[in-house]
Design a protein around this motif. Structure first.
Motif, short mmCIF file in Angstrom:
data_model
loop_
_atom_site.label_atom_id
_atom_site.label_comp_id
_atom_site.label_asym_id
_atom_site.label_seq_id
_atom_site.Cartn_x
_atom_site.Cartn_y
_atom_site.Cartn_z
N ASP A 214 1.23 80.16 32.74
CA ASP A 214 0.61 81.52 32.59
C ASP A 214 0.94 82.17 31.21
N VAL A 215 -0.25 82.50 30.75
CA VAL A 215 -0.10 83.07 29.22
C VAL A 215 -0.09 84.58 29.34
N GLN A 216 0.90 85.27 29.03
CA GLN A 216 1.07 86.65 29.22
C GLN A 216 1.39 87.23 27.87
N VAL A 217 0.98 88.66 27.55
CA VAL A 217 1.45 89.52 26.44
C VAL A 217 2.52 90.16 26.71
N GLY A 218 3.28 90.19 25.88
CA GLY A 218 4.91 90.58 25.85
C GLY A 218 4.98 92.36 25.90
N ARG A 219 5.91 92.91 26.04
CA ARG A 219 5.85 94.46 26.37
C ARG A 219 5.93 95.02 24.99
#
Length: 221
Positions: A214-219
């Motif tokens: 799963d690819v997510q964008v960090g804070r």
């Protein structure tokens, strides 16, 4: 774990803590079926038993199957499960989990003619009704120790509980005391006595297969 028996009755149980001060977990330990509430035979006025609370791998699997069926949280691994169970605030939680116990030594003892060897102490603890690991031997010389280490390595996968090595201990209690005195003279501060040495096994390794990511964008983007 440290278990204090007075006149053969379990009066207190505590975690190892920092080696001097531990956490009182008596009520949780009373729920572990392998820990006798009363010692067999003629017990001394005071006997502090040192040991290990653990969980078998097959017991963990059975517990997790039942917990999942009830919609409850499952336990990750035997080590964390045993440690977490003993430190629960509610003794009924510890009682619901399949915990086991091995005694491996003594702390404070009063009014007892102790055996002269560590092996003799383990035999005496077994006679008092405390569970002792059967995989132990008295040998002489480094070659014999290494042979036992290899023997246990061959058994490792078939054991019902996890291990990470073998502990070598000086058998004579008189020599243990002399080594303890030398350790204090040298101002060596250690959690383990110098007459006991752990011979670890290499970390167990296995191949894994990545099935998805799963690819997510960090804070912070």
């Amino acid at each position: 774990i440290s278990l204090r028996y007075e006149s053969g009755i379990l009066v207190r149980g505590a975690t190892r803590g920092d080696g001097t001060t531990g956490e009182d977990v008596t009520q949780n330990l009373r729920t572990v079926r392998q820990i006798p509430l009363r010692l067999q035979g003629e017990a001394p006025p005071v006997m502090e038993v040192r040991g290990e609370v653990y969980m078998r791998r097959d017991d963990l699997e059975k517990y997790n199957v039942a917990a999942a069926a009830r919609g409850e949280k499952t336990l990750v691994n035997p080590r964390n499960a045993a440690a977490g169970s003993i430190r629960q605030l509610d003794p009924t939680i510890a009682a619901s989990r399949p915990l086991c116990f091995f005694a491996y030594g003594l702390g404070a003892v009063d009014g007892w003619n102790m055996p002269k060897t560590h092996a003799g102490v383990l035999d005496a603890l077994a006679a008092f009704g405390l569970p002792i690991c059967q995989h132990r031997i008295v040998v002489q010389g480094g070659a014999a120790l290494a042979d036992f280490h290899r023997h246990v390595a061959e058994l490792r996968d078939s054991l019902p509980f996890d291990i990470d090595g073998v502990v070598y201990k000086v058998n004579s209690l008189a020599l243990q005391k002399r080594l303890d005195d030398l350790q204090r003279l040298d101002s060596v501060i250690a959690r383990e006595p110098i007459w006991a040495v752990a011979h670890k096994y290499p970390a167990q390794e296995a191949l894994t297969n990545i099935q998805a990511i799963d690819v997510q964008v960090g804070r912070t983007g």
